[in-house]
Write a protein that holds these residues in place. Structure first.
Motif, PDB file in Angstrom:
ATOM      1  N   LYS A 122       0.830  -1.207   0.000  1.00  0.00           N
ATOM      2  CA  LYS A 122       0.000   0.000   0.000  1.00  0.00           C
ATOM      3  C   LYS A 122       0.869   1.263   0.000  1.00  0.00           C
ATOM      4  O   LYS A 122       0.487   2.287  -0.583  1.00  0.00           O
ATOM      5  N   ALA A 123       2.037   1.161   0.627  1.00  0.00           N
ATOM      6  CA  ALA A 123       2.949   2.316   0.664  1.00  0.00           C
ATOM      7  C   ALA A 123       3.642   2.518  -0.689  1.00  0.00           C
ATOM      8  O   ALA A 123       4.442   3.435  -0.851  1.00  0.00           O
ATOM      9  N   GLY A 124       3.369   1.624  -1.632  1.00  0.00           N
ATOM     10  CA  GLY A 124       3.960   1.766  -2.964  1.00  0.00           C
ATOM     11  C   GLY A 124       5.210   0.921  -3.150  1.00  0.00           C
ATOM     12  O   GLY A 124       5.934   1.066  -4.119  1.00  0.00           O
ATOM     13  N   GLY A 125       5.494   0.061  -2.183  1.00  0.00           N
ATOM     14  CA  GLY A 125       6.685  -0.795  -2.278  1.00  0.00           C
ATOM     15  C   GLY A 125       7.909  -0.067  -1.747  1.00  0.00           C
ATOM     16  O   GLY A 125       7.863   1.135  -1.461  1.00  0.00           O
ATOM     17  N   ILE A 126       8.986  -0.820  -1.596  1.00  0.00           N
ATOM     18  CA  ILE A 126      10.209  -0.277  -0.994  1.00  0.00           C
ATOM     19  C   ILE A 126      11.115   0.281  -2.084  1.00  0.00           C
ATOM     20  O   ILE A 126      11.396  -0.388  -3.078  1.00  0.00           O
ATOM     21  N   ASP A 127      11.566   1.518  -1.887  1.00  0.00           N
ATOM     22  CA  ASP A 127      12.469   2.127  -2.877  1.00  0.00           C
ATOM     23  C   ASP A 127      13.887   1.589  -2.713  1.00  0.00           C
ATOM     24  O   ASP A 127      14.544   1.277  -3.701  1.00  0.00           O
ATOM     25  N   ILE A 187      11.949  -8.627  -0.296  1.00  0.00           N
ATOM     26  CA  ILE A 187      13.232  -7.931  -0.483  1.00  0.00           C
ATOM     27  C   ILE A 187      13.519  -7.757  -1.982  1.00  0.00           C
ATOM     28  O   ILE A 187      13.927  -6.685  -2.426  1.00  0.00           O
ATOM     29  N   MET A 188      13.257  -8.815  -2.741  1.00  0.00           N
ATOM     30  CA  MET A 188      13.556  -8.756  -4.189  1.00  0.00           C
ATOM     31  C   MET A 188      12.638  -7.769  -4.922  1.00  0.00           C
ATOM     32  O   MET A 188      12.985  -7.272  -5.986  1.00  0.00           O
ATOM     33  N   ARG A 189      11.464  -7.489  -4.348  1.00  0.00           N
ATOM     34  CA  ARG A 189      10.564  -6.524  -4.990  1.00  0.00           C
ATOM     35  C   ARG A 189      10.985  -5.074  -4.724  1.00  0.00           C
ATOM     36  O   ARG A 189      10.457  -4.150  -5.349  1.00  0.00           O
ATOM     37  N   ALA A 190      11.914  -4.863  -3.785  1.00  0.00           N
ATOM     38  CA  ALA A 190      12.415  -3.496  -3.562  1.00  0.00           C
ATOM     39  C   ALA A 190      13.076  -3.019  -4.849  1.00  0.00           C
ATOM     40  O   ALA A 190      13.738  -3.801  -5.543  1.00  0.00           O
ATOM     41  N   ARG A 191      12.917  -1.731  -5.149  1.00  0.00           N
ATOM     42  CA  ARG A 191      13.482  -1.239  -6.421  1.00  0.00           C
ATOM     43  C   ARG A 191      15.009  -1.254  -6.401  1.00  0.00           C
ATOM     44  O   ARG A 191      15.646  -1.490  -7.413  1.00  0.00           O
ATOM     45  N   ARG A 192      15.586  -0.988  -5.210  1.00  0.00           N
ATOM     46  CA  ARG A 192      17.044  -1.066  -5.093  1.00  0.00           C
ATOM     47  C   ARG A 192      17.375  -1.812  -3.804  1.00  0.00           C
ATOM     48  O   ARG A 192      16.619  -1.741  -2.833  1.00  0.00           O
ATOM     49  N   THR A 193      18.515  -2.488  -3.777  1.00  0.00           N
ATOM     50  CA  THR A 193      18.931  -3.199  -2.563  1.00  0.00           C
ATOM     51  C   THR A 193      20.388  -2.850  -2.248  1.00  0.00           C
ATOM     52  O   THR A 193      21.195  -2.616  -3.159  1.00  0.00           O
ATOM     53  N   LEU A 194      20.685  -2.830  -0.966  1.00  0.00           N
ATOM     54  CA  LEU A 194      22.028  -2.471  -0.485  1.00  0.00           C
ATOM     55  C   LEU A 194      22.352  -3.384   0.689  1.00  0.00           C
ATOM     56  O   LEU A 194      21.628  -3.402   1.678  1.00  0.00           O
ATOM     57  N   LEU A 195      23.412  -4.164   0.557  1.00  0.00           N
ATOM     58  CA  LEU A 195      23.796  -5.079   1.635  1.00  0.00           C
ATOM     59  C   LEU A 195      25.174  -4.683   2.152  1.00  0.00           C
ATOM     60  O   LEU A 195      26.085  -4.425   1.369  1.00  0.00           O
ATOM     61  N   ILE A 196      25.303  -4.641   3.474  1.00  0.00           N
ATOM     62  CA  ILE A 196      26.607  -4.367   4.084  1.00  0.00           C
ATOM     63  C   ILE A 196      27.057  -5.590   4.876  1.00  0.00           C
ATOM     64  O   ILE A 196      26.254  -6.222   5.572  1.00  0.00           O
TER      65      ILE A 196
END
Ligand code: GLP
Length: 241
Positions: A122-127, A187-196
């Motif tokens: 509903k929030a439009g997905g994770i950027d 997680i995979m539906r997020a538009r960008r991903t960043l792992l540390i």
């Protein structure tokens, strides 16, 4: 998958904070996915500093955390809600009403999980989804399994994760056995991903993620198929690449 390797964990944290800050500058009302654990702590310190200095503004940012223990109230010192307030939200100008951590309490954890997934949609997905990696290659609390969990769900923690996380509790018996976690699909539906990942104890998981087969036995390996994934490492975590 873009991999950046830094001399020290502090530099890796600065790089991750710079990427997150740049994403907020680009879209001030972004939806940001966030992790807990020791991995993001220095990044959160950097973001708090940038916020204090007026470089980055959290006032319009919405956040969704990856996971929470089942059975812990947000006021429990080992809950991830407590961690997020203490490590980030209390130190930046975010509106707490816009911060979300899965709810680990109540009669129906499965319903909490479904509601959380629906709220993200509903929030439009994770950027941008920021995350760490477990020693067994887990992301969020998606443990090695026969299949990648798609949506937010209730997960039975593995003994190795309970063992790794017992350092935060008085004894191993006090570590919750279950967690509510975004799925690998979330997680995979997020538009960008960043792992540390920093430190030698993550080197094996990092090697598996980057060089091994893409398999739910090492959940972070799914990120190899993500369209926009940045991995930030220190030299120790990158030592087996
Ligand atoms: C925890 C969290 C993960 C985190 C991982 C590594 O169990 N659920 O989101 O990435 O384990 O933790 P740490 O950063 O403390 O090594």
């Amino acid at each position: 998958m873009q991999i950046h390797i830094y001399e020290t964990p502090e530099l890796a944290a600065k790089a991750a904070a710079a990427l997150i800050a740049a994403a907020i500058l680009d879209k001030p009302n972004m939806v940001l996915g966030l992790p807990t654990g020791s991995s993001p702590v220095n990044t959160y310190k950097e973001l708090a500093k940038m916020n204090r200095e007026g470089v980055v503004d959290f006032s319009r940012v919405t956040t969704y955390n990856l996971d929470e223990y089942v059975g812990l109230e947000g006021t429990h010192e080992q809950s991830y809600r407590y961690f997020m307030n203490a490590n980030l939200f209390d130190h930046v100008n975010i509106d707490k009403a816009n911060t979300h951590v899965p709810c680990g309490v109540g009669d129906d954890p499965e319903k909490n999980a479904r509601d959380y997934e629906a709220a993200i949609e509903k929030a439009g997905g994770i950027d941008l989804q920021f995350m760490g990696i477990g020693r067994n290659g887990h992301i969020g609390f998606n443990e090695p399994a026969d299949a990648f969990p798609d949506a937010t769900s209730i997960i039975d923690l593995t003994d190795s994760t309970i063992e790794a996380n017992k350092r935060f509790f008085a004894s191993k018996d006090e570590v919750p056995r279950r967690a509510i976690s975004m799925g690998v699909g979330t997680i995979m539906r997020a538009r960008r991903t960043l792992l540390i990942a920093t430190g030698a104890d993550k080197a094996e998981a990092v090697r598996g993620m980057v060089k091994g087969p893409v398999t739910p036995r090492l959940p972070a390996s799914a990120l190899r198929f993500h369209q926009d994934c940045v991995i930030v490492l220190d030299k120790a975590a990158a030592s087996l690449l």
